[in-house]
Design an enzyme around this catalytic site. Structure first.
Site, short mmCIF file in Angstrom:
data_model
loop_
_atom_site.label_atom_id
_atom_site.label_comp_id
_atom_site.label_asym_id
_atom_site.label_seq_id
_atom_site.Cartn_x
_atom_site.Cartn_y
_atom_site.Cartn_z
N GLU A 147 0.85 -1.20 0.00
CA GLU A 147 0.00 0.00 0.00
C GLU A 147 0.89 1.25 0.00
O GLU A 147 1.81 1.36 0.80
CB GLU A 147 -0.92 -0.03 1.23
CG GLU A 147 -1.58 1.28 1.59
CD GLU A 147 -2.50 1.87 0.51
OE1 GLU A 147 -3.27 1.12 -0.12
OE2 GLU A 147 -2.39 3.10 0.27
N GLN A 148 0.54 2.19 -0.87
CA GLN A 148 1.38 3.40 -0.98
C GLN A 148 1.31 4.31 0.25
O GLN A 148 2.29 4.96 0.61
CB GLN A 148 0.99 4.21 -2.21
CG GLN A 148 -0.42 4.80 -2.15
CD GLN A 148 -0.76 5.67 -3.35
OE1 GLN A 148 0.04 5.81 -4.27
NE2 GLN A 148 -1.95 6.24 -3.37
N ARG A 192 -17.02 4.01 5.96
CA ARG A 192 -15.90 3.39 5.22
C ARG A 192 -14.74 3.05 6.13
O ARG A 192 -14.12 2.00 5.98
CB ARG A 192 -15.38 4.35 4.16
CG ARG A 192 -16.25 4.47 2.98
CD ARG A 192 -15.84 5.70 2.19
NE ARG A 192 -16.70 5.80 1.05
CZ ARG A 192 -16.45 5.21 -0.12
NH1 ARG A 192 -15.36 4.53 -0.32
NH2 ARG A 192 -17.30 5.32 -1.11
N TYR A 238 -28.17 8.39 4.89
CA TYR A 238 -28.45 7.20 5.70
C TYR A 238 -27.54 7.21 6.91
O TYR A 238 -26.54 7.93 6.96
CB TYR A 238 -28.26 5.91 4.88
CG TYR A 238 -26.98 5.81 4.10
CD1 TYR A 238 -25.79 5.42 4.70
CD2 TYR A 238 -26.95 6.10 2.73
CE1 TYR A 238 -24.61 5.32 3.97
CE2 TYR A 238 -25.78 6.01 2.00
CZ TYR A 238 -24.61 5.62 2.63
OH TYR A 238 -23.45 5.53 1.92
N ASP A 265 -11.85 -0.62 -8.59
CA ASP A 265 -11.78 0.60 -9.39
C ASP A 265 -10.58 0.61 -10.33
O ASP A 265 -10.55 1.38 -11.30
CB ASP A 265 -11.71 1.84 -8.48
CG ASP A 265 -13.08 2.26 -7.95
OD1 ASP A 265 -14.04 1.49 -8.14
OD2 ASP A 265 -13.18 3.34 -7.35
C1 LIG Z 1 -19.37 9.45 -3.32
C2 LIG Z 1 -19.23 7.98 -3.53
C3 LIG Z 1 -20.16 7.12 -2.98
C4 LIG Z 1 -20.01 5.74 -3.17
N1 LIG Z 1 -20.94 4.91 -2.63
C5 LIG Z 1 -20.80 3.57 -2.80
C6 LIG Z 1 -21.74 2.69 -2.20
O1 LIG Z 1 -22.71 3.13 -1.53
N2 LIG Z 1 -21.57 1.34 -2.38
C7 LIG Z 1 -20.52 0.82 -3.08
O2 LIG Z 1 -20.40 -0.41 -3.19
N3 LIG Z 1 -19.61 1.65 -3.67
C8 LIG Z 1 -19.72 3.00 -3.53
N4 LIG Z 1 -18.81 3.83 -4.10
C9 LIG Z 1 -17.69 3.25 -4.89
C10 LIG Z 1 -16.58 2.78 -3.99
O3 LIG Z 1 -16.21 3.77 -3.08
C11 LIG Z 1 -15.35 2.36 -4.82
O4 LIG Z 1 -15.76 1.60 -5.92
C12 LIG Z 1 -14.41 1.51 -3.95
O5 LIG Z 1 -14.00 2.23 -2.82
C13 LIG Z 1 -13.20 1.06 -4.77
O6 LIG Z 1 -12.36 0.29 -3.94
P1 LIG Z 1 -10.94 -0.17 -4.46
O7 LIG Z 1 -10.35 -0.96 -3.32
O8 LIG Z 1 -11.05 -0.81 -5.79
O9 LIG Z 1 -10.11 1.17 -4.70
P2 LIG Z 1 -9.64 2.30 -3.70
O10 LIG Z 1 -10.58 2.44 -2.57
O11 LIG Z 1 -9.36 3.50 -4.53
O12 LIG Z 1 -8.27 1.75 -3.07
C14 LIG Z 1 -7.07 1.76 -3.81
C15 LIG Z 1 -5.90 1.66 -2.84
O13 LIG Z 1 -4.71 1.51 -3.58
C16 LIG Z 1 -3.71 2.39 -3.08
N5 LIG Z 1 -2.81 2.70 -4.20
C17 LIG Z 1 -3.05 3.49 -5.27
N6 LIG Z 1 -2.00 3.52 -6.10
C18 LIG Z 1 -1.04 2.72 -5.54
C19 LIG Z 1 0.27 2.35 -5.93
N7 LIG Z 1 0.82 2.80 -7.06
N8 LIG Z 1 0.97 1.50 -5.14
C20 LIG Z 1 0.42 1.03 -3.98
N9 LIG Z 1 -0.83 1.37 -3.55
C21 LIG Z 1 -1.55 2.19 -4.34
C22 LIG Z 1 -4.50 3.58 -2.58
O14 LIG Z 1 -3.77 4.33 -1.63
C23 LIG Z 1 -5.73 2.90 -1.96
O15 LIG Z 1 -5.50 2.51 -0.64
C24 LIG Z 1 -18.92 5.21 -3.92
C25 LIG Z 1 -17.98 6.08 -4.46
C26 LIG Z 1 -18.15 7.45 -4.27
C27 LIG Z 1 -17.14 8.36 -4.87
#
Ligand SMILES: Cc1cc2nc3c(=O)[nH]c(=O)nc-3n(C[C@H](O)[C@H](O)[C@H](O)COP(=O)(O)OP(=O)(O)OC[C@H]3O[C@@H](n4cnc5c(N)ncnc54)[C@H](O)[C@@H]3O)c2cc1C
Length: 397
Positions: A35-36, A109, A215, A293
């Site tokens: 993790e960065q 979160r 909510y 994502d």
């Molecule tokens: C306003 C809003 C409301 C939302 N509501 C919902 C909801 O109600 N329900 C739902 O299911 N989803 C919801 N989402 C979507 C959800 O938040 C995201 O889809 C989800 O958090 C993605 O998770 P992830 O682990 O893929 O990515 P991220 O949460 O972006 O995690 C990526 C991680 O990788 C790390 N990282 C990045 N680059 C590097 C690198 N080069 N080297 C090492 N580490 C790195 C980052 O620091 C981070 O910790 C919402 C999004 C938003 C914006």
């Protein structure tokens, strides 16, 4: 190859990466997370977790903690922006558990990330490791980090979010696109709005060019709100940008009195711009793949971004268990199983942006009439979404 001998690196310790790490380790693999950030962090704010995601987290052993920290909304309720008229309303809990074996949850979160982190040894989470490059020559995958550390693993999983360095390394650099929407987000201590006597449910208020969702989270002690408005341009992409309460209030001027009451009761408000990518043609090359994502960001208008990242981890673990002897083929299978579902949800989430933000007029009236006739947010209407079991890959190709 014995399962334990497969070394797996998960890059990114967000909700998606950590859930995958727990699922892979419970399946018997040798997993490390990179993790960065210098510490595990999630932005303050809430998240909706449908039964499809909650089921996976319960199976991974987080049921007690979720029952303690999360809120089980009784209803989902769509309302009209100006007068609060009900457009549709449906029971969520306990209906979801009766139908799909897991509740629908509203959770902070940071609470969710802390809960998932309890399921993975902290000494295997390498903080302050920002991936800057990788080379997949088939066997093994090599990766290197800004701090000079290099690793060599059997499988590398990019769970590094919308700006994914893994995605850029596999498929080339491409900036995400501004989606024309900005969110104002805040958390309100419930005692400040006790007089509103809000039901324990998720409410969405829909108006021209905007909608606002609220909510309860954190054992019911905080009300989370997110108000979306449309904008033509945006130059920043940062959760931590602060907006003034006054700016958020002016964005929802003229809305039902409940909305300004809630916004004004927050101490601070964050503004966040929505970015997006087109669906990718592929997620995996040789022994490197992606999840969440990093490979399928989606508008949050089906509340499924994190849920789909959680599903990804469950399917990935099941595919690698079934195909340990040929990890590259297992990753192809994972991608084949996951892409149609998330692509559909990406499209539905985009379509909801237009549907939720219709200007008052004939189209909005037709939408409201349709929702009054057959609501589309009930657990029954979303059966295909909530009953799906991402771990069950036996019958899938
Ligand atoms: C306003 C809003 C409301 C939302 N509501 C919902 C909801 O109600 N329900 C739902 O299911 N989803 C919801 N989402 C979507 C959800 O938040 C995201 O889809 C989800 O958090 C993605 O998770 P992830 O682990 O893929 O990515 P991220 O949460 O972006 O995690 C990526 C991680 O990788 C790390 N990282 C990045 N680059 C590097 C690198 N080069 N080297 C090492 N580490 C790195 C980052 O620091 C981070 O910790 C919402 C999004 C938003 C914006």
């Amino acid at each position: 190859m014995a399962r334990a001998s497969l070394e797996i690196a998960v890059v990114g310790a967000g909700i998606g990466g950590l859930t995958a790490a727990v699922a892979l380790r419970q399946a018997g693999f040798d997993v490390h997370v990179y993790e960065q950030a210098p510490e595990l962090t999630e932005v303050g704010g809430g998240i909706n977790l449908g039964s499809n995601a909650a089921r996976i987290l319960y199976r991974l052993g987080f049921g007690d903690a979720l029952d303690r920290e999360a809120v089980r909304p009784l209803t989902t309720h769509q309302r009209r922006w100006q007068d609060g008229r009900t457009l549709q309303r449906a029971i969520l809990n306990p209906r979801c558990e009766e139908l799909y074996g897991a509740p629908h949850l509203n959770v902070h979160r940071a609470d969710l990330l802390s809960i998932i982190a309890t399921g993975f040894p902290s000494e295997r989470i390498h903080l302050g490791h920002r991936l800057v490059g990788l080379a997949d020559k088939g066997d093994p995958t090599e990766a290197w980090f800004e701090n000079g550390v290099r690793i060599s693993v059997d499988v590398l999983v990019g769970a590094d979010g919308i700006h994914s360095a893994v995605r850029a390394a596999l498929l080339g650099e491409e900036a995400p696109r501004f989606a024309g929407c900005v969110a104002y987000r805040g958390l309100v201590p419930v005692e400040r709005i006790a007089d509103l006597d809000l039901e324990v449910g998720a409410q969405s208020w829909l108006g021209p060019g905007a909608h606002l969702v609220h909510y309860f989270v954190s054992r019911g002690r905080l009300l989370n709100f997110v108000g979306w408005t449309e904008h033509d341009t945006w130059s920043r992409e940062d959760w931590t940008d602060r907006a003034t309460i006054a700016r958020a209030l002016s964005a929802f001027e003229g809305w039902h009195p409940q909305i300004p009451r809630i916004i004004a009761a927050a101490d601070t408000c964050f503004v966040w711009a929505l970015f997006d990518r087109e669906p990718l043609p592929r997620w995996s090359i040789a022994r490197t793949t992606m999840l969440g994502d990093a490979c399928h960001p989606m508008y949050p208008f089906m509340a499924q971004g994190a849920a789909q990242a959680i599903e990804d981890g469950a399917t990935l673990a099941a595919c690698l268990v079934a195909g340990t002897e040929d990890p590259a083929a297992a990753l192809q299978r994972y991608e084949r199983l996951r892409r149609p579902r998330v692509t559909q949800l990406q499209a539905m989430s985009r379509a909801n942006k237009a549907r939720f933000h219709l200007p008052d007029g004939p189209e909005q009236e037709a939408r409201d009439a349709e929702w009054a006739r057959a609501g589309d947010r009930s657990p029954e209407a979303l059966r295909w979404l909530y009953e799906f079991d991402a771990s069950a890959i036996e019958t899938a190709t």
